[in-house]
Write a protein that holds these residues in place. Structure first.
Motif, mmCIF file in Angstrom:
data_model
loop_
_atom_site.group_PDB
_atom_site.id
_atom_site.type_symbol
_atom_site.label_atom_id
_atom_site.label_comp_id
_atom_site.label_asym_id
_atom_site.label_seq_id
_atom_site.Cartn_x
_atom_site.Cartn_y
_atom_site.Cartn_z
ATOM 1 N N LEU A 1 0.863 -1.180 0.000
ATOM 2 C CA LEU A 1 0.000 0.000 0.000
ATOM 3 C C LEU A 1 0.900 1.230 0.000
ATOM 4 O O LEU A 1 1.753 1.387 0.878
ATOM 5 C CB LEU A 1 -0.891 -0.010 1.241
ATOM 6 C CG LEU A 1 -1.855 1.162 1.424
ATOM 7 C CD1 LEU A 1 -2.850 1.222 0.277
ATOM 8 C CD2 LEU A 1 -2.591 1.042 2.749
ATOM 9 N N VAL A 2 0.740 2.099 -1.003
ATOM 10 C CA VAL A 2 1.568 3.299 -1.120
ATOM 11 C C VAL A 2 1.048 4.359 -0.152
ATOM 12 O O VAL A 2 -0.097 4.799 -0.256
ATOM 13 C CB VAL A 2 1.564 3.836 -2.563
ATOM 14 C CG1 VAL A 2 2.383 5.129 -2.648
ATOM 15 C CG2 VAL A 2 2.123 2.793 -3.524
ATOM 16 N N LEU A 3 1.890 4.751 0.793
ATOM 17 C CA LEU A 3 1.528 5.771 1.777
ATOM 18 C C LEU A 3 1.873 7.174 1.297
ATOM 19 O O LEU A 3 1.244 8.143 1.708
ATOM 20 C CB LEU A 3 2.253 5.499 3.104
ATOM 21 C CG LEU A 3 2.035 4.113 3.720
ATOM 22 C CD1 LEU A 3 2.938 3.929 4.921
ATOM 23 C CD2 LEU A 3 0.583 3.913 4.097
ATOM 24 N N GLY A 4 2.872 7.269 0.429
ATOM 25 C CA GLY A 4 3.291 8.552 -0.109
ATOM 26 C C GLY A 4 4.375 8.319 -1.141
ATOM 27 O O GLY A 4 4.933 7.225 -1.255
ATOM 28 N N SER A 5 4.694 9.342 -1.911
ATOM 29 C CA SER A 5 5.730 9.205 -2.938
ATOM 30 C C SER A 5 6.455 10.521 -3.106
ATOM 31 O O SER A 5 5.910 11.596 -2.842
ATOM 32 C CB SER A 5 5.119 8.761 -4.279
ATOM 33 O OG SER A 5 4.173 9.706 -4.746
ATOM 34 N N TYR A 6 7.696 10.430 -3.555
ATOM 35 C CA TYR A 6 8.515 11.605 -3.824
ATOM 36 C C TYR A 6 9.410 11.261 -5.004
ATOM 37 O O TYR A 6 10.260 10.386 -4.905
ATOM 38 C CB TYR A 6 9.342 11.972 -2.591
ATOM 39 C CG TYR A 6 9.977 13.341 -2.686
ATOM 40 C CD1 TYR A 6 9.216 14.488 -2.480
ATOM 41 C CD2 TYR A 6 11.320 13.486 -2.984
ATOM 42 C CE1 TYR A 6 9.783 15.738 -2.567
ATOM 43 C CE2 TYR A 6 11.902 14.738 -3.070
ATOM 44 C CZ TYR A 6 11.127 15.866 -2.864
ATOM 45 O OH TYR A 6 11.682 17.114 -2.950
ATOM 46 N N TRP A 7 9.169 11.952 -6.137
ATOM 47 C CA TRP A 7 9.821 11.607 -7.388
ATOM 48 C C TRP A 7 9.594 10.119 -7.673
ATOM 49 O O TRP A 7 8.488 9.649 -7.710
ATOM 50 C CB TRP A 7 11.306 11.985 -7.363
ATOM 51 C CG TRP A 7 11.532 13.461 -7.174
ATOM 52 C CD1 TRP A 7 11.883 14.112 -6.030
ATOM 53 C CD2 TRP A 7 11.378 14.492 -8.165
ATOM 54 N NE1 TRP A 7 11.975 15.463 -6.228
ATOM 55 C CE2 TRP A 7 11.680 15.737 -7.541
ATOM 56 C CE3 TRP A 7 11.041 14.503 -9.514
ATOM 57 C CZ2 TRP A 7 11.636 16.951 -8.215
ATOM 58 C CZ3 TRP A 7 11.006 15.724 -10.188
ATOM 59 C CH2 TRP A 7 11.300 16.918 -9.547
ATOM 60 N N LEU B 1 10.509 7.588 -5.698
ATOM 61 C CA LEU B 1 10.570 6.807 -4.461
ATOM 62 C C LEU B 1 9.199 6.760 -3.798
ATOM 63 O O LEU B 1 8.540 7.787 -3.650
ATOM 64 C CB LEU B 1 11.583 7.427 -3.499
ATOM 65 C CG LEU B 1 11.761 6.734 -2.162
ATOM 66 C CD1 LEU B 1 12.516 5.418 -2.344
ATOM 67 C CD2 LEU B 1 12.504 7.627 -1.175
ATOM 68 N N ASN B 2 8.773 5.569 -3.419
ATOM 69 C CA ASN B 2 7.523 5.396 -2.684
ATOM 70 C C ASN B 2 7.822 5.075 -1.230
ATOM 71 O O ASN B 2 8.795 4.392 -0.915
ATOM 72 C CB ASN B 2 6.695 4.245 -3.262
ATOM 73 C CG ASN B 2 6.092 4.560 -4.611
ATOM 74 O OD1 ASN B 2 6.036 5.721 -5.011
ATOM 75 N ND2 ASN B 2 5.655 3.546 -5.320
ATOM 76 N N VAL B 3 6.956 5.552 -0.343
ATOM 77 C CA VAL B 3 6.927 5.094 1.044
ATOM 78 C C VAL B 3 5.716 4.185 1.163
ATOM 79 O O VAL B 3 4.591 4.605 0.881
ATOM 80 C CB VAL B 3 6.835 6.269 2.032
ATOM 81 C CG1 VAL B 3 6.734 5.754 3.459
ATOM 82 C CG2 VAL B 3 8.042 7.189 1.881
ATOM 83 N N VAL C 1 8.395 1.364 4.588
ATOM 84 C CA VAL C 1 9.626 1.091 3.858
ATOM 85 C C VAL C 1 9.730 2.020 2.657
ATOM 86 O O VAL C 1 8.723 2.451 2.083
ATOM 87 C CB VAL C 1 9.710 -0.377 3.389
ATOM 88 C CG1 VAL C 1 9.781 -1.314 4.565
ATOM 89 C CG2 VAL C 1 8.540 -0.732 2.481
ATOM 90 N N MET C 2 10.965 2.334 2.272
ATOM 91 C CA MET C 2 11.229 3.141 1.086
ATOM 92 C C MET C 2 11.488 2.196 -0.081
ATOM 93 O O MET C 2 12.410 1.368 -0.030
ATOM 94 C CB MET C 2 12.414 4.069 1.334
ATOM 95 C CG MET C 2 12.131 5.121 2.385
ATOM 96 S SD MET C 2 13.537 6.206 2.741
ATOM 97 C CE MET C 2 14.576 5.092 3.691
ATOM 98 N N PHE C 3 10.671 2.308 -1.125
ATOM 99 C CA PHE C 3 10.701 1.377 -2.250
ATOM 100 C C PHE C 3 11.029 2.158 -3.522
ATOM 101 O O PHE C 3 10.325 3.114 -3.877
ATOM 102 C CB PHE C 3 9.335 0.688 -2.389
ATOM 103 C CG PHE C 3 9.324 -0.474 -3.331
ATOM 104 C CD1 PHE C 3 9.878 -1.694 -2.966
ATOM 105 C CD2 PHE C 3 8.766 -0.353 -4.585
ATOM 106 C CE1 PHE C 3 9.869 -2.763 -3.827
ATOM 107 C CE2 PHE C 3 8.743 -1.415 -5.468
ATOM 108 C CZ PHE C 3 9.300 -2.639 -5.090
ATOM 109 N N GLY C 4 12.128 1.783 -4.178
ATOM 110 C CA GLY C 4 12.526 2.510 -5.379
ATOM 111 C C GLY C 4 13.696 1.840 -6.057
ATOM 112 O O GLY C 4 14.003 0.668 -5.822
#
Length: 464
Positions: free
Chosen positions: A410-416, A418-420, A430-433
């Motif tokens: 489940l994606v909690l947030g994203s930045y560029w 990188l997903n949290v 977790v940081m997923f990228g």
């Protein structure tokens, strides 16, 4: 509270630190202090002699002195807190108290963007917002304290609470101005974008507690509380959460006297707590849009509500020991805790072909467990001087144990790129990228220009 020019934070054009990060070492900060143009062409950019901006380049970021002295970001806040209470002594061991308190605040925020700024089309603009918040609490509490025997005492508390939270905001955004320096709606050269929002929430509660103490060294506390929240469905509006805790000062209970061990206490507790959700998560509420052709417009929000939400529920237990040594000159506090949260209320991504991008669901379960250690010492103690030292350490572990349906992440947030994420079987957040390619020895693999090569396969990079 009155703030004249609050700087931006994070990845924000109004954050001067972002400009400094993009600076080259060749940039002359002293030259930037003259942030107004003189009319001469600078690096191919013709400066406006009537108040244009001088900068080291004319892409992306403003001159930091322009942001400081021209593009202001002000806010004012008034806040009032107060309460009244009345206490009545029923007899020598029963007391009744009623109280009402309120926390009230009103904010005004205005951010102006001058002509020739680089973070818009250069036509100026402003954003203005008024925010009203209020929280009112009313309690009725009855307490009783009774010595049942020479060794047993009982303290009882029961009561009720009503909490009412109100929130209102009114804002307007103007993307271009007719004349520079006049930051009013009347001076807008494009249609202003107004927004209004308000929410109201009420929580009713009944609660009680009982504390038993035996001979001063053995204690048992029992509590219970039931909440009814207006933001949950009527069938799931009630949430009951109890707790029980106990502590034993075993050095007093067993008459232990020692020059080494001066005090010792064992403790344990168990609790269950609930949590509700925000207003408007149960039914769709239309959002206003910028009007078209003089006609007002409204849109359905991107998040699908859920009229069958359940309250979140966290169950936890904790055990620990408090030990003192050498007449309390040294000691430590050790705690182990374990908690399990289920029915987490989260926005779950769904197919956009449904007309929505996410849906509010009871979507997850998370377990947290770990240790906390506090060490204390008094290395020097005299009649005139005392030196106390304290060191603490903690270690928390978490695991996403369940997600809604067949979801694995489940994606909690994203930045560029990188997903949290909350990924099943992994720690929460977790940081997923994309990482870097490595060889068998874990060393980065470099390209012909000596730069690390990007791994095209996304993976867990860590967690926060």
């Amino acid at each position: 509270q009155d703030v004249e020019n609050r700087p931006g934070t994070g990845y924000d054009e109004d954050n001067p630190m972002q400009s400094f990060i993009w600076f080259g070492r060749q940039v002359d900060m002293e030259a930037l202090r003259n942030y107004r143009c003189t009319g001469a062409a600078t690096e191919g950019h013709a400066c406006d002699p009537n108040g244009g901006q001088y900068n080291w380049n004319y892409n992306y970021h403003n001159n930091p002195f322009w942001d400081q002295l021209v593009n202001t970001n002000e806010d004012q806040r008034d806040r009032l807190l107060g309460h009244v209470s009345a206490t009545y002594q029923v007899n020598d061991w029963i007391t009744a108290m009623g109280r009402v308190g309120r926390d009230w605040s009103r904010d005004h925020r205005k951010n102006v963007i001058a002509f020739n700024s680089l973070d818009d089309a250069g036509d100026g603009g402003f954003n203005e917002r008024n925010i009203f918040r209020s929280e009112t609490n009313a309690d009725m509490i009855i307490t009783a304290a009774r010595q049942l025997t020479d060794d047993i005492s009982l303290d009882v508390t029961t009561g009720g609470n009503m909490r009412v939270t109100d929130y209102e905001t009114s804002a307007v955004s103007v993307g271009a101005l007719t004349a520079p320096g006049i930051y009013t709606i009347d001076n807008a050269s494009v249609a202003p974008n107004p927004t209004d929002y308000e929410s109201h929430k009420k929580v009713l509660s009944l609660y009680g507690s009982a504390s038993f103490n035996y001979a001063g060294y053995f204690n048992v506390d029992v509590t219970g509380r039931n909440d009814w929240s207006s933001t949950l469905p009527e069938d799931n509006r009630s949430s009951f959460y109890p707790s029980v805790s106990s502590a034993l000062v075993f050095t007093d209970a067993f008459g232990i006297t020692s020059d080494i061990l001066s005090s010792g206490k064992l403790r344990a507790s168990w609790t269950r707590v609930g949590n509700d959700t925000n207003p408007y998560d149960l039914t769709s509420v239309l959002n206003s849009q910028v009007g078209f052709g003089g006609a007002p417009m409204f849109a359905i929000p991107h998040q699908l509500p859920n009229s069958a939400l359940k309250p979140e529920e966290t169950t936890a237990y904790e055990v620990g020991a408090d030990l003192g040594f050498f007449r309390e000159r040294m000691g430590f506090v050790l705690t182990y805790y374990n908690s399990q949260t289920k029915n987490q209320i989260l926005g779950v991504q769904i197919s956009s072909t449904s007309g929505y991008t996410s849906q509010i669901l009871n979507a997850g379960a998370v377990r947290n467990w770990g240790y906390e250690l506090l060490l204390r010492a008094t290395p020097i103690q005299t009649d005139d001087f005392q030196w106390d030292m304290m060191v603490n350490w903690s270690k928390n572990n978490s695991e996403v144990t369940d997600l809604y349906g067949d979801l694995e992440t489940l994606v909690l947030g994203s930045y560029w790129s990188l997903n949290v994420e909350a990924r099943k079987g992994e720690p929460y957040g977790v940081m997923f990228g994309n990482g870097y390619l490595t060889d068998e020895q874990g060393r980065w693999m470099l390209d012909s220009r000596g730069r690390p090569q990007r791994d095209t396969e996304r993976r867990v990079l860590g967690n926060y």
